[in-house]
Design an enzyme around this catalytic site. Structure first.
Site, PDB file in Angstrom:
ATOM      1  N   GLY A   1      -1.538   6.329  -2.925  1.00 53.22           N
ATOM      2  CA  GLY A   1      -2.676   6.161  -3.843  1.00 53.22           C
ATOM      3  C   GLY A   1      -3.755   5.306  -3.196  1.00 53.22           C
ATOM      4  N   HIS A   2      -3.347   4.177  -2.616  1.00 52.35           N
ATOM      5  CA  HIS A   2      -4.317   3.329  -1.916  1.00 52.35           C
ATOM      6  C   HIS A   2      -4.962   4.091  -0.757  1.00 52.35           C
ATOM      7  CE1 HIS A   2      -1.411   0.178  -3.536  1.00 52.35           C
ATOM      8  NE2 HIS A   2      -2.550  -0.210  -4.054  1.00 52.35           N
TER       9      HIS A   2
ATOM     10  N   LEU B   1       0.812  -1.214   0.000  1.00 54.80           N
ATOM     11  CA  LEU B   1       0.000   0.000   0.000  1.00 54.80           C
ATOM     12  C   LEU B   1       0.846   1.265   0.000  1.00 54.80           C
ATOM     13  CD1 LEU B   1      -2.798  -1.055   2.538  1.00 54.80           C
ATOM     14  CD2 LEU B   1      -2.712  -1.376   0.055  1.00 54.80           C
TER      15      LEU B   1
HETATM   16  P1  AMP Z   1      -3.380  -2.270  -6.973  1.00 54.97           P
HETATM   17  O1  AMP Z   1      -3.044  -2.604  -5.550  1.00 54.97           O
HETATM   18  O2  AMP Z   1      -2.229  -1.728  -7.755  1.00 54.97           O
HETATM   19  O3  AMP Z   1      -4.140  -3.377  -7.671  1.00 54.97           O
HETATM   20  O4  AMP Z   1      -4.383  -1.051  -6.906  1.00 54.97           O
HETATM   21  C1  AMP Z   1      -5.520  -1.087  -6.070  1.00 54.97           C
HETATM   22  C2  AMP Z   1      -6.370   0.127  -6.355  1.00 54.97           C
HETATM   23  O5  AMP Z   1      -5.598   1.300  -6.101  1.00 54.97           O
HETATM   24  C3  AMP Z   1      -6.831   0.221  -7.811  1.00 54.97           C
HETATM   25  O6  AMP Z   1      -8.177   0.688  -7.855  1.00 54.97           O
HETATM   26  C4  AMP Z   1      -5.882   1.218  -8.416  1.00 54.97           C
HETATM   27  O7  AMP Z   1      -6.409   1.937  -9.507  1.00 54.97           O
HETATM   28  C5  AMP Z   1      -5.647   2.145  -7.232  1.00 54.97           C
HETATM   29  N1  AMP Z   1      -4.382   2.881  -7.372  1.00 54.97           N
HETATM   30  C6  AMP Z   1      -3.150   2.373  -7.631  1.00 54.97           C
HETATM   31  N2  AMP Z   1      -2.232   3.357  -7.742  1.00 54.97           N
HETATM   32  C7  AMP Z   1      -2.902   4.526  -7.561  1.00 54.97           C
HETATM   33  C8  AMP Z   1      -2.529   5.909  -7.578  1.00 54.97           C
HETATM   34  N3  AMP Z   1      -1.271   6.292  -7.797  1.00 54.97           N
HETATM   35  N4  AMP Z   1      -3.494   6.836  -7.356  1.00 54.97           N
HETATM   36  C9  AMP Z   1      -4.793   6.464  -7.140  1.00 54.97           C
HETATM   37  N5  AMP Z   1      -5.201   5.167  -7.108  1.00 54.97           N
HETATM   38  C10 AMP Z   1      -4.279   4.228  -7.320  1.00 54.97           C
END
Ligand code: AMP
Length: 278
Positions: free
Chosen positions: A33-34, A30
């Site tokens: 963004g998360h 995490l």
């Molecule tokens: P992931 O853990 O990469 O599968 O991402 C989980 C959620 O976090 C997904 O909905 C992604 O689009 C979102 N996410 C990942 N990176 C970012 C970021 N930099 N800004 C906003 N949301 C993000």
């Protein structure tokens, strides 16, 4: 309130309080963004469930499933600090029976752009998201605009399969220099990181232009200038609802999306652009 870690559906049923539930699906590792997604979930529901599951279905055999960062203890600390109620962290075997047969097809829209570069990826994403929806039974679920085609496909799945879940989205969180936060950024060396900045720089150059052909050309020029250390998979200007490429007659919101490899790390990024005909 103590943070509850749930491993299966029974744990989740026990942990479920009254009131509305928002789900934030993640693969862990995490970052800010998360956290932005978690804050949106907190603002829009009584209970927040964060799922942490590296989904084998969305990785092809030549991709980085085994190398994907797993930082569970740090993730729990981050969830505690953000006031998350429940972390759902199932084992792969708890999610996928060895004899499972049925899965979600992302259709034509799942086979273009990112789906063309990663065949089967979006079928895997939608299958795990639908399973998470069924197990957690949230009222809302929060996704990042960072994965714009994924977000569009989840909205499509909710509409096409009549899922009673409201989808919320959150703008991409970036480093001060423009690099979009990603769990995979930790794999970038200092040199890689400098090369990786070409993605967000290209998108910025693109949105400064007014027509689809000029937008593509300006972004492409920045990518080309990064040289052979940047291996571009695609650069597209697409309709954000279908991911079909747009032409110069298109009006309205479009998404300028890029995917590229820096060393062994594959990165994606996108920005929205509003097109009006001259
Ligand atoms: P992931 O853990 O990469 O599968 O991402 C989980 C959620 O976090 C997904 O909905 C992604 O689009 C979102 N996410 C990942 N990176 C970012 C970021 N930099 N800004 C906003 N949301 C993000």
């Amino acid at each position: 309130m103590e943070l509850i870690v749930a491993r299966n559906r029974e744990d989740l049923v026990k942990a479920r309080g009254g009131g509305e539930v928002a789900l934030v699906p993640t693969m862990g590792a995490l970052h800010e963004g998360h956290k932005a997604l978690i804050r949106q979930a907190r603002a829009r529901a009584d209970h927040v469930v964060v799922s942490i599951f590296v989904n084998p279905l969305q990785f092809s055999p030549d991709e980085d499933f085994s190398r994907y960062p797993r930082t569970f203890e740090a993730d729990l600390d981050a969830c505690r600090a953000e006031g998350v109620d429940v972390v759902f962290h199932p084992a792969v075997e708890a999610m996928y029976a060895p004899d499972r047969q049925v899965s979600v097809s992302a259709g034509r829209m799942g086979a273009v752009v990112e789906g063309a570069a990663r065949p089967g990826h979006f079928d895997g994403v939608l299958t795990v998201v639908l399973k998470l929806f069924n197990v957690v039974q949230p009222d809302r679920a929060v996704f990042g605009q960072k994965d714009a085609q994924q977000l569009a496909l989840i909205r499509r799945m909710v509409a096409d399969l009549d899922l009673p879940i409201e989808i919320l989205d959150v703008p991409t969180v970036r480093e001060p220099d423009g690099l979009a936060l990603s769990s995979r950024n930790r794999f970038l060396s200092d040199d890689d990181r400098r090369v990786a900045l070409a993605l967000s720089r290209a998108l910025r150059a693109g949105v400064a232009e007014l027509t689809p052909s000029r937008i593509r050309a300006a972004a492409r020029e920045v990518l080309d200038a990064a040289g052979s250390d940047l291996d571009v998979d695609y650069l597209v200007l697409a309709d954000p609802a279908t991911f079909a490429e747009v032409d110069d007659s298109y009006e309205g919101m479009a998404v300028l999306a890029v995917a590229a490899r820096v060393g062994t790390t594959r990165l994606i990024d996108n920005v929205s652009v509003t097109l009006t005909r001259a």
